[in-house]
Motif scaffolding. Structure first.
Motif, PDB file in Angstrom:
ATOM      1  N   MET A   1       0.826  -1.179   0.000  1.00  0.00           N
ATOM      2  CA  MET A   1       0.000   0.000   0.000  1.00  0.00           C
ATOM      3  C   MET A   1       0.877   1.252   0.000  1.00  0.00           C
ATOM      4  O   MET A   1       0.558   2.214  -0.648  1.00  0.00           O
ATOM      5  CB  MET A   1      -0.926  -0.032   1.218  1.00  0.00           C
ATOM      6  N   LYS A   2       1.982   1.210   0.716  1.00  0.00           N
ATOM      7  CA  LYS A   2       2.837   2.384   0.815  1.00  0.00           C
ATOM      8  C   LYS A   2       3.613   2.633  -0.480  1.00  0.00           C
ATOM      9  O   LYS A   2       3.783   3.781  -0.892  1.00  0.00           O
ATOM     10  CB  LYS A   2       3.791   2.206   1.990  1.00  0.00           C
ATOM     11  N   LYS A   3       4.062   1.575  -1.140  1.00  0.00           N
ATOM     12  CA  LYS A   3       4.869   1.709  -2.344  1.00  0.00           C
ATOM     13  C   LYS A   3       4.078   2.353  -3.495  1.00  0.00           C
ATOM     14  O   LYS A   3       4.594   3.270  -4.144  1.00  0.00           O
ATOM     15  CB  LYS A   3       5.403   0.339  -2.751  1.00  0.00           C
ATOM     16  N   ARG A   7       4.994   6.013  -5.247  1.00  0.00           N
ATOM     17  CA  ARG A   7       5.178   6.124  -6.693  1.00  0.00           C
ATOM     18  C   ARG A   7       4.233   7.159  -7.286  1.00  0.00           C
ATOM     19  O   ARG A   7       4.612   7.927  -8.175  1.00  0.00           O
ATOM     20  CB  ARG A   7       4.972   4.767  -7.360  1.00  0.00           C
ATOM     21  N   ALA A   8       2.994   7.190  -6.826  1.00  0.00           N
ATOM     22  CA  ALA A   8       2.029   8.153  -7.345  1.00  0.00           C
ATOM     23  C   ALA A   8       2.443   9.579  -6.994  1.00  0.00           C
ATOM     24  O   ALA A   8       2.370  10.488  -7.829  1.00  0.00           O
ATOM     25  CB  ALA A   8       0.641   7.852  -6.799  1.00  0.00           C
ATOM     26  N   VAL A   9       2.881   9.783  -5.763  1.00  0.00           N
ATOM     27  CA  VAL A   9       3.313  11.121  -5.345  1.00  0.00           C
ATOM     28  C   VAL A   9       4.557  11.539  -6.123  1.00  0.00           C
ATOM     29  O   VAL A   9       4.668  12.681  -6.587  1.00  0.00           O
ATOM     30  CB  VAL A   9       3.557  11.153  -3.824  1.00  0.00           C
ATOM     31  N   THR A  10       5.488  10.635  -6.309  1.00  0.00           N
ATOM     32  CA  THR A  10       6.699  10.929  -7.062  1.00  0.00           C
ATOM     33  C   THR A  10       6.368  11.249  -8.520  1.00  0.00           C
ATOM     34  O   THR A  10       6.906  12.190  -9.102  1.00  0.00           O
ATOM     35  CB  THR A  10       7.690   9.756  -6.991  1.00  0.00           C
TER      36      THR A  10
END
Length: 79
Positions: A1-3, A7-10
């Protein structure tokens, strides 16, 4: 869930940087010239466009097109 979230924020941050980077020249343009200034553009230098390799009556260099078409059978057919 965190990964996937990271990735979306990056990805969003990188996309934002690309948009801001591409908009930078447009944002800087008004600072370079006043809106009432006249822009003078000189004619391009076409003195070297009279040889046979740059002769392009239809916008395509004729000899370059002939060379490209000449090389097609050798690339399509196995040797």
């Amino acid at each position: 869930m965190k990964k996937p979230f990271v990735r979306a924020v990056t990805g969003a941050a990188l996309a934002g940087l690309v948009v801001l980077g591409s908009a930078a020249p447009a944002l800087a343009a008004p600072a370079l010239a006043a809106p009432n200034d006249v822009v003078v553009v000189d004619e391009p230098d076409t003195s070297d466009l009279n040889n046979i390799w740059t002769f392009a009556p239809l916008g395509v260099p004729v000899l370059g097109l002939i060379q490209s078409l000449n090389g097609v059978p050798g690339r399509l057919l196995p040797s």
